[in-house]
Scaffold this active site. Structure first.
Site, mmCIF file in Angstrom:
data_model
loop_
_atom_site.group_PDB
_atom_site.id
_atom_site.type_symbol
_atom_site.label_atom_id
_atom_site.label_comp_id
_atom_site.label_asym_id
_atom_site.label_seq_id
_atom_site.Cartn_x
_atom_site.Cartn_y
_atom_site.Cartn_z
ATOM 1 N N ILE A 11 0.853 -1.191 0.000
ATOM 2 C CA ILE A 11 0.000 0.000 0.000
ATOM 3 C C ILE A 11 0.885 1.235 0.000
ATOM 4 O O ILE A 11 1.691 1.433 0.915
ATOM 5 C CB ILE A 11 -0.936 0.032 1.220
ATOM 6 C CG1 ILE A 11 -1.820 -1.225 1.261
ATOM 7 C CG2 ILE A 11 -1.799 1.295 1.206
ATOM 8 C CD1 ILE A 11 -2.698 -1.328 2.497
ATOM 9 N N ASP A 57 10.794 8.025 -1.318
ATOM 10 C CA ASP A 57 10.145 8.844 -2.341
ATOM 11 C C ASP A 57 9.848 7.953 -3.536
ATOM 12 O O ASP A 57 10.764 7.429 -4.174
ATOM 13 C CB ASP A 57 11.066 9.998 -2.741
ATOM 14 C CG ASP A 57 10.404 10.988 -3.684
ATOM 15 O OD1 ASP A 57 9.425 10.608 -4.368
ATOM 16 O OD2 ASP A 57 10.873 12.141 -3.763
ATOM 17 N N ARG A 119 5.093 -2.653 -12.794
ATOM 18 C CA ARG A 119 6.144 -3.347 -13.542
ATOM 19 C C ARG A 119 6.913 -4.316 -12.647
ATOM 20 O O ARG A 119 7.339 -5.383 -13.102
ATOM 21 C CB ARG A 119 7.094 -2.314 -14.150
ATOM 22 C CG ARG A 119 8.186 -2.892 -15.028
ATOM 23 C CD ARG A 119 8.978 -1.780 -15.671
ATOM 24 N NE ARG A 119 9.693 -0.963 -14.684
ATOM 25 C CZ ARG A 119 10.266 0.205 -14.971
ATOM 26 N NH1 ARG A 119 10.182 0.707 -16.195
ATOM 27 N NH2 ARG A 119 10.915 0.876 -14.028
ATOM 28 N N SER A 137 -7.765 6.701 -8.532
ATOM 29 C CA SER A 137 -7.938 7.857 -9.402
ATOM 30 C C SER A 137 -8.845 8.859 -8.692
ATOM 31 O O SER A 137 -8.896 8.902 -7.468
ATOM 32 C CB SER A 137 -8.492 7.432 -10.764
ATOM 33 O OG SER A 137 -8.509 8.524 -11.660
ATOM 34 N N TYR A 151 -3.020 17.508 -12.623
ATOM 35 C CA TYR A 151 -3.716 16.477 -11.856
ATOM 36 C C TYR A 151 -4.714 15.738 -12.739
ATOM 37 O O TYR A 151 -4.822 14.512 -12.692
ATOM 38 C CB TYR A 151 -4.419 17.123 -10.670
ATOM 39 C CG TYR A 151 -5.022 16.150 -9.690
ATOM 40 C CD1 TYR A 151 -4.223 15.470 -8.780
ATOM 41 C CD2 TYR A 151 -6.398 15.917 -9.659
ATOM 42 C CE1 TYR A 151 -4.773 14.579 -7.863
ATOM 43 C CE2 TYR A 151 -6.960 15.037 -8.750
ATOM 44 C CZ TYR A 151 -6.140 14.372 -7.855
ATOM 45 O OH TYR A 151 -6.696 13.491 -6.950
ATOM 46 N N LYS A 155 -4.594 11.682 -13.547
ATOM 47 C CA LYS A 155 -5.656 10.771 -13.126
ATOM 48 C C LYS A 155 -6.392 10.158 -14.315
ATOM 49 O O LYS A 155 -6.839 9.002 -14.246
ATOM 50 C CB LYS A 155 -6.627 11.494 -12.192
ATOM 51 C CG LYS A 155 -5.999 11.881 -10.846
ATOM 52 C CD LYS A 155 -5.445 10.671 -10.108
ATOM 53 C CE LYS A 155 -4.943 11.027 -8.718
ATOM 54 N NZ LYS A 155 -4.435 9.846 -7.981
#
Length: 252
Positions: A11, A57, A119, A137, A151, A155
Site C-alpha cells: 500500500i 520517495d 512493472r 484515481s 492532476y 488521473k
C-alpha cells in the site's frame, strides 16, 4: 478469519489519510501489509508484527524495485495485491499557466510511480497465477472540470493504464481496477499559490457535490472499504472497472 487472511499487500501512501485507513483495515482483515510513504511510519501500526514500512520517495528511480525487494524480504516471494493510493494535488494551474515543476511532479507521483510499481509486481503475480492491483484515481480522472491540468492528466492517465493492464493480463489471473474518489482530504498547502481563476471556474462543479465549508463528505475509512473489496477475492470477476466513491458526483 478476515477476508484478506495471510494476503501480502503493498500500500502506497500508508502513513496518513486513505492509505493509512486502508492499511489499518487490511491488517484487521488478516493481511500482511507493506506500506510505503515519504512521511514517517504511522505510530498506530508500528507495533503490529504484520506491518512493514519503507520510508521513501516513490519518484526515486530505484524506489519501486527496492520496495518490492523489501516486501519479499519481509513476507516471502509473494505479493497478492498492490494498492496505489499515494498521490498529490496540483495548484489548479491551467494549460496556459502550469509550471514545469508542478507538471513533472504531479505526473511522476500520480502516474509514473504506480506504473513502475506494477512493472515490479506483475512478474511475481504472473508466477503465482493471480494478483490484484487497485489504482486510486479521482473525479478528475473522469472529468475535465474538477482540478488543474496536471492532476487531471495524471488521473485520466491512471484510468487508461488500469484498463490496459486489466486487458493485457486477464488470462494470467491478474486483475487491475481503479476507484474514482471525490473528497477534500489532502487539500493542504499555501492556497495563495493556487491558480485562483481556474479554481473559480471549477467552483460550480465542487459546489454541486460538497459544502466546501465543512470539508470532506467521504471518510478515508469508507474509501478503504472499497479498495479492500477490489483487492480481495470477493471481487474476483471484477476487472478493468472504475468504481466511483463519490456520493454520486460522477453522475454530473
Amino acid at each position: 478469519m478476515g477476508f484478506l487472511q495471510d494476503k501480502v499487500v503493498i500500500i502506497t501512501g500508508a502513513a496518513a489519510g486513505i492509505g493509512l485507513a486502508t492499511a489499518t483495515a487490511a491488517l484487521d482483515e488478516g493481511a500482511r501489509v507493506f506500506g510505503i510513504d515519504l512521511a514517517p511510519a504511522p505510530t498506530s501500526l508500528q507495533e503490529n508484527p504484520n506491518f512493514e514500512f519503507l520510508r521513501a520517495d516513490l519518484t526515486d528511480h530505484d524506489c519501486p524495485k527496492r520496495a518490492v525487494q523489501a516486501c519479499i524480504a519481509a513476507f516471502g516471494q509473494r505479493i497478492d495485491g498492490l494498492l496505489n493510493v499515494a498521490g498529490i494535488a496540483d495548484n489548479y494551474g491551467s494549460a496556459d499557466s502550469v509550471t514545469d515543476e508542478v507538471w513533472d511532479r504531479c505526473l511522476a507521483v500520480n502516474l509514473a510511480a504506480p506504473v513502475k510499481l506494477m512493472r515490479e509486481v506483475i512478474p511475481i503475480m504472473r508466477e503465482a497465477g493471480k494478483g490484484s492491483i487497485v489504482n486510486t484515481s479521482s473525479k478528475a480522472g473522469l472529468s475535465g472540470a474538477s482540478s488543474g491540468v496536471a492532476y487531471t492528466a495524471s488521473k485520466h492517465g491512471l484510468i487508461g493504464v488500469t484498463k490496459n493492464v486489466a486487458w493485457r493480463f486477464k488470462t494470467e489471473g491478474i486483475r487491475c481496477n481503479a476507484i474514482s474518489v471525490a473528497t477534500e482530504m489532502g487539500m493542504t498547502g499555501d492556497f495563495s499559490l493556487w491558480d485562483q481563476a481556474a479554481m473559480e471556474a471549477m467552483r460550480p462543479i465542487h459546489a454541486a457535490h460538497m459544502d466546501m465549508g465543512i470539508g470532506a463528505t467521504i471518510k478515508a475509512e469508507e474509501v478503504a472499504q472499497t479498495l479492500l473489496f477490489l483487492v480481495s477475492d470477493l471481487s474476483r470477476r471484477v476487472n478493468g472497472a472504475v468504481i466511483p466513491v463519490d456520493d454520486a458526483w460522477s453522475t454530473i
